[in-house]
Write a protein that holds these residues in place. Sequence first.
Motif, short mmCIF file in Angstrom:
data_model
loop_
_atom_site.label_atom_id
_atom_site.label_comp_id
_atom_site.label_asym_id
_atom_site.label_seq_id
_atom_site.Cartn_x
_atom_site.Cartn_y
_atom_site.Cartn_z
N THR A 430 13.13 -33.76 6.80
CA THR A 430 12.53 -32.21 6.50
C THR A 430 13.55 -31.18 6.90
OG1 THR A 430 10.53 -32.89 6.89
CG2 THR A 430 10.70 -30.41 7.05
N THR A 431 13.47 -29.97 6.34
CA THR A 431 14.58 -28.70 6.36
C THR A 431 13.83 -27.61 7.19
OG1 THR A 431 15.93 -29.44 4.43
CG2 THR A 431 16.06 -27.18 5.40
N THR A 471 3.83 -26.93 2.39
CA THR A 471 5.17 -26.76 3.10
C THR A 471 4.52 -26.04 4.48
OG1 THR A 471 6.32 -26.17 1.49
CG2 THR A 471 7.08 -25.21 3.30
N VAL A 485 10.36 -27.34 5.02
CA VAL A 485 10.11 -28.05 3.62
C VAL A 485 10.46 -29.16 3.53
CG1 VAL A 485 12.30 -26.93 3.07
CG2 VAL A 485 10.61 -27.18 1.41
N SER A 486 9.85 -30.20 2.73
CA SER A 486 10.39 -31.23 2.31
C SER A 486 11.43 -31.24 1.59
CB SER A 486 9.36 -32.28 1.91
OG SER A 486 8.69 -31.89 0.75
N ARG A 487 12.19 -32.53 1.73
CA ARG A 487 13.54 -32.52 0.76
C ARG A 487 13.24 -32.57 -0.78
NH1 ARG A 487 18.24 -34.73 2.39
NH2 ARG A 487 17.54 -33.99 4.48
N GLU A 490 12.96 -28.93 -1.63
CA GLU A 490 13.55 -27.91 -0.87
C GLU A 490 14.36 -27.07 -1.78
OE1 GLU A 490 17.81 -28.17 1.74
OE2 GLU A 490 16.50 -29.83 1.44
N GLN A 491 15.11 -27.42 -2.84
CA GLN A 491 16.02 -26.64 -3.67
C GLN A 491 15.24 -25.70 -4.54
OE1 GLN A 491 19.02 -26.82 -3.50
NE2 GLN A 491 19.28 -25.05 -5.01
N GLN A 520 19.22 -22.01 8.22
CA GLN A 520 18.86 -23.42 7.73
C GLN A 520 19.24 -24.55 8.42
OE1 GLN A 520 19.53 -23.73 3.42
NE2 GLN A 520 19.26 -25.99 3.42
N GLU A 522 18.84 -29.18 9.27
CA GLU A 522 17.88 -30.33 9.19
C GLU A 522 17.28 -30.37 10.38
OE1 GLU A 522 19.32 -30.32 5.44
OE2 GLU A 522 17.90 -31.61 6.09
#
Length: 828
Positions: A430-431, A471, A485-487, A490-491, A520, A522
């Motif tokens: 997760t970020t 999220t 936010v999950s990977r 994320e983008q 930001q 990880e």
Amino acid sequence: MRGGALAILLSMLISSLGVPARADPLDLHPSICLDGAAGMVEQLARSAYSIRGCATPPRTDGWVWLHLSDPSVLKDLPAGWALLLDENRFDRITVAATNSDGSIQNYSYADGGVGHDWAPGGLLRFAFDSPGVEISSLSIGFHHLDGAIFIRKIEARTPDEEAARSMAWLILTGVLIGALVSAMVYNMATYNGRRDRFQIWYAVWTVLTLGYCLSWTNFLGLFDDRLTGPLAVRLSDCFLGATVAAGTMLLMTLIEFQARHKYLLWTGYVLTVLSTLSGFAAAADTLLPPVWTDHVLNAVLMLDVLWIAATSAFAIRRRSRIIWFFLLAWMPVISVFMLRLARNMGFLPQSDAIDMATFACIAFEAIALSVTVAYRLRDIGRARDRAARAMAVMQTEAETLRRAAMTDHLTQLDNRAAFQAALDQADPLTTLLLIDVDHLKSVNDSYGQEQGDNLLRHMAMRLSQIVPDGTALARLGGDEFGILVSRPVEQVLLERLDALQGEPWSQSGRALSLWFSVGQAECNGSPVSAMHRADRALYWAKQRGGGRRQSYTAEFDHADNLAARLLADAPHALAAGEFTLYYQPLVDLKTGRQRGNEALLRWNHPELGLLAPPDFQILLMDETIGPRLQDEVISIALGALSDVGDGLAYIAVNFTGVHLRGAAAGRHILNRLQEAGVPPHRLCVEVTEGIALDHASDEIAEALHVLHTAGIRTAFDDFGTGYASLVHLLRFPVDIIKIDRSFVRQLTTPARNAHEIVRSVISLGKALHKQVVAEGIETEAQAAILRELGCDYGQGYLFARPGPLLQPPIYWPIRDESHEALDDAPRS
């Protein structure tokens, strides 16, 4: 000619029906040497094909000869074995095999015609009657070959192996033709009174794709043998360039209008022209250098792939629905085409598997694109909208129930405690994003606190609108927000956040822009370290002027060095007395008399200047330095109490969870009081509700009970901003409740429920026989309201700013002002 080709193909297919398990084809590259013009061997040296030179002088007659230097490699091949070569462009070709008895079997073709000696899969096939053991020499000659780097396949196969390979290509090509024709028919049958441009371009793309597949695989030879060999290579280059151009136009017309980008559209038009021209240029080997034109065509194809990726990313950012179907159709083809480009440029060896996978993916692409074109946003769009609305309703209901327990009063988002709980359970992939609203203080100073609160509400609303489902989003306090936010999504979220920068918004007739900084990191490691990394990235973003997003990277190593330096300097600083306390008075709101002080730690660093606890937080949390530093704080505070005498009731000292681990820590503090001769009631241990979330909260409660039993007061700081405050009052011995400055600040703003919150906290404190202290009092109006609500004590800039000297007791005169005067009081 067509009948002969069909007969040959049919005989191969029939013979393959009983083929047993096959051996791998015999690759002749290691046994081949090249005799040609200067530069030919150097071309091969830069590719993946291991053909060496024959150690002969360079040829000047335009011929390139490939000689089998070790005929014994053919010994296991039966009679009728086939030599397979890639199709290339040449003026003449000669293939000759000499038998051990001196007889020669040879093939020779001129002017590009190869007769029936072509094979499915874009190959030339030459069959030999003698078994391989009788072959004493084998030579292959090309006159005016387009380039040595195009000699990619030189292999020998048994008759059964070749028949099975041809059958596989025939079946695959039949499936491909069926898919292309049926997909185009299905597309053309979807007709609503007019043909949309994307439907026309799909039809053009289908026809060109069919032409490319038939020319490249040699199946145009079923109609005319002259369409194989060098001509097939030229036709496939033309069709490939035109097919890519048609696919580019299809994407530009297929995506929704709002998902198109002006500059990407113009780039697409340019690539359409370049793709078409590069395809025809690659086919013009008699006019242009074939090696270079082939590289240009491959480069244009790679540019087109990059353009598709950029266009798709922008369309996804603009929430295009159709782009997902388009990517589903194109991604397999793009993947295998990248493998083909690598193979064509010599980075991978020749392989039928790559070519067959290409055409299988094209068949899938034709069907998927047909469905995409037919449905567009009609049925799929409506169904997705209905599902999205239903999902939004369910998520809103679930979110409402969840937020009942942990909600920020201003924005109605999760609060810090809820976010901390989510962070503790976060997956390492997760970020974590920390968001700080830029220029909030300027908005408060220029337009008032109300406008600043409106800005925070607007920011919360916009973040709620752009975060993907599932999220975690929270207001952490002040102007800071947090997102987990999950990977996979994320983008998408990062692109939406970037698009939100500078967005205009208006309130009360004032037009402003929304700017914020994002840190930001990880979530690997502990939650504390993740927050620390994200906070450092956020600090860097704000230092650079704000309005930007910054990931935690190795650039922050210098900050680690600073932390290490502070840890290294701390023992000397303790010995040199560089740590000091600043004091802020605590005033009785009813009488105006000072009742105590809160001690605020400072570090007079000889090089870095005056540092506050946030600057050296790492020291406070360190298991070794932290307790020593806390002892220093206690020593300074107790010394100050001894110097002042009994004029002040007590000094409040801030403690962290590290300093209150178990009953032994409590007894240590009591021993320090006894050594200094200070009664326990003159010290107040002040902690925040965050200690309740500490992993050692049971030990902390034990230490506080030891101190409370001995007569030391305990205060809960920032009450009401944390998680389950009432539960804390039951678990921990609390004498003083401190109302957070965020509630006090809103007391003089209209249309606020801060009055009721403060009133409730005061009533709760009195009911539980606790003293209530309001923090952050900056105006007379705030002090008057707090007196009216029954608050006991207060502290803030209204009475005094923190200072290095413990002043004698002060008296603050109480001003008797009307309620109207309170309403007109200046706001902080």
